[in-house]
Motif scaffolding. Sequence first.
Motif: not given
Ligand SMILES: Cc1cc2nc3c(=O)[nH]c(=O)nc-3n(C[C@H](O)[C@H](O)[C@H](O)COP(=O)(O)OP(=O)(O)OC[C@H]3O[C@@H](n4cnc5c(N)ncnc54)[C@H](O)[C@@H]3O)c2cc1C
Length: 286
Positions: A25, A30-31, A68, A101, A114
Amino acid sequence: MSYMVAASLEQALKILHEKGGNVQVIAGGTDLYLKKPLPDLVDVSSVPEILGICRDEGMLSIGAGVTHTEAAASAVIQSEAEALAEACRRVGSPQVRNMGTIGGNLVNAAPAADAAVALVALGAKALLVNHAGSSREAFVEDLYAGYNCSYVDGSSEILLRFLVEPCGQGMGSAFMRFAPREALSLPLVNSAAFVRLRENIIEEVRVVIAPVKPAPTRLVETEKLVLGCKPGEDIWRKVEYTAASEVEVRGSLLRCSEEYRYHLVGVLARRALKKAVERALNRQRR
Ligand SMILES: Cc1cc2nc3c(=O)[nH]c(=O)nc-3n(C[C@H](O)[C@H](O)[C@H](O)COP(=O)(O)OP(=O)(O)OC[C@H]3O[C@@H](n4cnc5c(N)ncnc54)[C@H](O)[C@@H]3O)c2cc1C
């Protein structure tokens, strides 16, 4: 690598089922985009069931796909789950907040994520559904399996929503974090707190700190210290001392010394708890 966009929950679950664990998924990416090689992906960011913020039988129901930026800007979250709005406001940079997200933040399971820290303090529950259509509910604090490892398996399960009790009369929450820079910097320490007061006495409390273990960590001794107390100036120094005494932290050459991190644990736990109490007192006065 293939990239499929699911338009509905039914379609997303069907893809997970058919791929039998060989697909992941993706929400904001971003991760996930940092991981190589990328697996086949199913994009759930348009699935209606994981979007939006609403009320569900008196609880705040926050979609796992809420970004966020959306959470930080939400008037409902700002007024009834302050810790979450404050946490989401501090994540990464505008670009990261626009894409990332809350659900992804939890499932990625970084120790000091966070939004996850705030959700644990708020006592949030997660609602999930798997590829066979079975649903389950779990407290957010029970979904960390280890360092960067979650009990939510994004190859077979979809995190749908978070349920949070809205802060009403006598309740308050707050989030604090310290990072070397305001943007694009992971926290050296972050903390979130929730309190419920009855006649100025703390009758329910959660204080969370990270990163001190693989998962956001409840400060149980600090919670015991303040439970049943009338908050006043005499308690805050003890909170700071107890919080720093009940955890083990590590220093690093790149980030900060062990001593400095102990200091931050005490200070941020005190500030988060004090702010949560102030908000709870304000709500009692209204
Ligand atoms: C430059 C940078 C700076 C950042 N700074 C911070 C910060 O200051 N603080 C912080 O907390 N984080 C930070 N992050 C991390 C990141 O942005 C967060 O963790 C973000 O919330 C991940 O959400 P996403 O939707 O992008 O996840 P994705 O990258 O889409 O997915 C991440 C993981 O979650 C799973 N997943 C996602 N959604 C679901 C769902 N609905 N059901 C089941 N599985 C799911 C995916 O399979 C994957 O394993 C940073 C990242 C970057 C690149």
